[in-house]
Scaffold this motif. Structure first.
Motif, PDB file in Angstrom:
ATOM      1  N   PRO A  40     -30.434 -12.162  42.491  1.00 44.00           N
ATOM      2  CA  PRO A  40     -31.788 -12.029  41.692  1.00 44.00           C
ATOM      3  C   PRO A  40     -31.768 -13.144  40.480  1.00 44.00           C
ATOM      4  N   ARG A  41     -33.302 -13.632  40.465  1.00 48.48           N
ATOM      5  CA  ARG A  41     -33.336 -14.644  39.452  1.00 48.48           C
ATOM      6  C   ARG A  41     -34.396 -14.449  38.532  1.00 48.48           C
ATOM      7  N   ALA A  42     -34.327 -14.671  37.244  1.00 53.03           N
ATOM      8  CA  ALA A  42     -35.381 -14.624  36.255  1.00 53.03           C
ATOM      9  C   ALA A  42     -36.043 -15.754  36.320  1.00 53.03           C
ATOM     10  N   ALA A  43     -37.233 -15.547  35.535  1.00 58.02           N
ATOM     11  CA  ALA A  43     -38.139 -16.877  35.871  1.00 58.02           C
ATOM     12  C   ALA A  43     -37.395 -17.844  34.841  1.00 58.02           C
ATOM     13  N   TRP A  44     -37.592 -19.200  35.088  1.00 58.87           N
ATOM     14  CA  TRP A  44     -37.130 -20.331  34.372  1.00 58.87           C
ATOM     15  C   TRP A  44     -37.729 -21.398  33.998  1.00 58.87           C
ATOM     16  N   PRO A  45     -38.427 -21.352  32.826  1.00 59.91           N
ATOM     17  CA  PRO A  45     -39.267 -21.989  32.261  1.00 59.91           C
ATOM     18  C   PRO A  45     -39.197 -23.517  31.683  1.00 59.91           C
ATOM     19  N   HIS A  46     -37.921 -24.016  31.924  1.00 66.22           N
ATOM     20  CA  HIS A  46     -37.263 -25.115  31.311  1.00 66.22           C
ATOM     21  C   HIS A  46     -37.528 -26.269  32.440  1.00 66.22           C
TER      22      HIS A  46
END
Length: 292
Positions: free
Chosen positions: A150-156
């Protein structure tokens, strides 16, 4: 076309690169080899700013690392790249030495890499280039593990796995959804089209593109007039296989040159310093000689 086939084709087109491409070719099969999936690192608690491997305790297969460094160095020397690999009589001789190279390259430790280059009889830049290949199979394994969970959104703009800046962006499918790709570990993550990878500005007045006159070209260059950064961008129907990212990056080097000629740069070093450590069990491997 396989990663090795792409590299062979590129070597024919760029014979002046053939020696270096043979070193990269030696690495290519390892990038997708599931044998590297063993011994995953012990990672710190998840963070919305720190990549997966920030502060991680690394547990690589020590002897596999030593064998890979021997292979890469051997091919480099056979191609006459002694400034990159050094001289055999001066090369590190134990798995512990190979692990030190692995960790220095992983953590982008300039001082340690320069010291190793001096001991090996290589140039500082040449050794850094060769050493940078060494952690890649293990990093690709880490990225596969990350992608499977499972992966959270990554904004970087920097990689969510290893903290490196992306090699290029992909505009995928008919909708041209933008994904950044890490050439170091193979990870990919979505990013808005109108956003600078490095300074995160979304001001469209400061963002631009350098586009080839050849309408059939798959690559262009995204540029930012605020931070003077650039990132290559390619159109593709689907994601580039992870083990082919190096070949795709090298094949599109003329777009890097165009950006540099116009004063745009990529930031030096990674986006985030990992400061990873070596596990006790890996560090305590017997220091018997492994390289010939």
């Amino acid at each position: 076309m396989s990663a090795r086939s792409r590299l062979d084709t590129l070597a024919q087109a760029r014979p002046e690169w053939a020696a270096w491409l043979r070193v990269v070719r030696e690495l290519a099969a390892d990038l997708s080899d599931p044998a590297w999936d063993a011994n995953p690192p012990r990672t710190a608690p998840a963070s919305d700013r720190a990549p997966l491997l920030a502060g991680a305790e690394m547990r690589p297969d020590t002897r596999a690392i030593a064998r890979l460094l021997e292979r890469l160095s051997g091919v480099a020397r056979a191609q006459g790249l002694h400034a990159m690999a050094g001289e055999p009589r001066q090369a590190p001789g134990t798995p512990a030495d190979a692990l030190a190279v692995f960790m220095a390259a992983l953590n982008d430790d300039d001082a340690a890499l320069a010291m190793q280059a001096s001991r090996a009889g290589a140039s500082a830049q040449g050794w850094r280039t060769l050493a940078g290949l060494l952690p890649m199979p293990h990093l690709h394994a880490c990225a596969r593990r990350w992608a499977a969970g499972p992966r959270a959104a990554w904004p970087h703009g920097y990689c969510p796995v290893c903290g490196a800046w992306p090699t290029f962006a992909e505009l995928r499918g008919v909708e041209r959804a933008r994904h950044l790709r890490c050439g170091r570990c193979g990870a990919g993550w979505p990013m808005p089209v109108l956003a600078c990878t490095y300074c995160a500005t979304t001001d469209h007045d400061t963002l631009g593109a350098l586009v080839a006159e050849d309408k059939k070209a798959h690559f262009s260059v995204d540029v930012c007039h605020r931070c003077s950064g650039y990132l290559k961008s390619c159109t593709t129907l689907q994601a580039t296989p992870s083990d082919e990212l190096l070949a795709a990056d090298l094949a599109s080097v003329e777009f890097d040159l165009v950006a540099l000629e116009r004063g745009f740069l990529r930031p030096p070093g990674p986006g985030v310093a990992l400061r990873a450590t070596l596990s006790v069990e890996a560090a305590s491997m017997p220091a018997r000689r492994w390289w010939r």
